[in-house]
Design an enzyme around this catalytic site. Structure first.
Site: not given
Length: 282
Positions: A31, A36-37, A149, A189
């Site tokens: 989550g 990027g996700h 990734g 993060r």
């Protein structure tokens, strides 16, 4: 947009796809989604008829309880982002109970030494947790293709080894690191960083690029000393490790061997937040 909270309800939907021999693409995440996700999801959408996204903060891969507590959880925002990308993506957002059924412990894995390098040295038990959750998710979703990734390159190699050793019928698709405009590798993060620290963290990628350039002419030991010196110049950063390793085995490079592919790996703290990155040294 369908959001499934239990294995049972998700599998009812997945079984429909399997009965129609549709390819299933899978993107496992914890989550706090970012671009990027979304790039992984975009690739999955282009290569499969059905795309499944999991959102689950897995407790067994955290060796730091405080880190687990502070890990960002933004399900509502995540669902809105995914919906904007494609309303047909199946989202699996289970509880710890649904995944672990009252036994929140890791299985033990032997990844032929991959788990003992870099992150494995600094985060004991981490890759047992990774192996446990990825194996469980693969068994639940039964994907054709799974997308990971390269920012977590060691994890990618661990997952490849998991699939090989357990003969799991899924193709693991590596995806390039997606970076912010300043070069910082995108990570959930990053959301915990102050605006100033987020800007300054472009230093990590800058030093990696310099290391790549130097590796063409210098030894791994000389490049490592250079990276350590560079981070010492910046008091806001604490370098945990920099290591040059062979991509397939993740063993540290003691001397360059022709036709071997090497990669530079780094873990660094800023504002007590741990960031990792890596770069191909081809």
């Amino acid at each position: 947009m369908p959001v499934f909270q239990t294995q049972k309800t998700l599998q009812i939907e997945i079984n429909k796809a399997q009965n129609q021999s549709k390819k299933i693409g899978f993107v496992p995440t914890m989550g706090a989604l970012h671009q990027g996700h979304l790039s992984l999801l975009g690739k999955a959408l282009s290569e499969n008829e059905i795309t499944v996204l999991s959102i689950f903060v897995n407790p067994t891969q955290f060796n730091n309880v405080d880190d687990l507590k502070k890990y960002p959880r933004t399900l509502e925002k995540d669902v809105a982002l995914v919906k904007k990308l494609n309303e047909n993506i199946l989202i699996y957002a289970p509880s710890v109970t649904d995944i672990y059924d009252g036994d929140t412990t890791s299985a033990s894995f032997d990844f032929d030494g991959l788990e003992s390098q870099m992150e494995g040295k600094h985060r004991p038990g981490h890759f047992d947790g990774v192996g446990t959750i990825v194996k469980k998710l693969f068994e639940i979703v039964k994907p054709t293709n799974a997308y990971f990734g390269e920012k977590d390159f060691q994890q990618l190699q661990i997952v490849r080894k998991l699939v090989t050793k357990y003969k799991i019928p899924v193709k693991v698709i590596p995806c390039e690191i997606y970076r912010e405009t300043n070069g910082l590798a995108m990570s959930s993060r990053n959301e915990r960083l102050s605006e100033k620290a987020r800007y300054e963290s472009n230093l990590i990628h800058k030093i990696l690029l310099q290391a790549k350039e130097k590796f063409m002419l210098k030894s791994a030991q000389e490049v490592t000393k250079f990276v350590v010196r560079e981070f010492k110049k910046h008091k806001n950063f604490t370098l945990e490790y920099f290591e040059i390793a062979e991509e397939e085995t993740l063993l540290a490079c003691t001397r360059k061997i022709k036709n071997k592919n090497y990669r530079g790996f780094v873990a660094v703290f800023i504002e007590n937040i741990r960031l990792i990155d890596n770069i191909s040294l081809k």
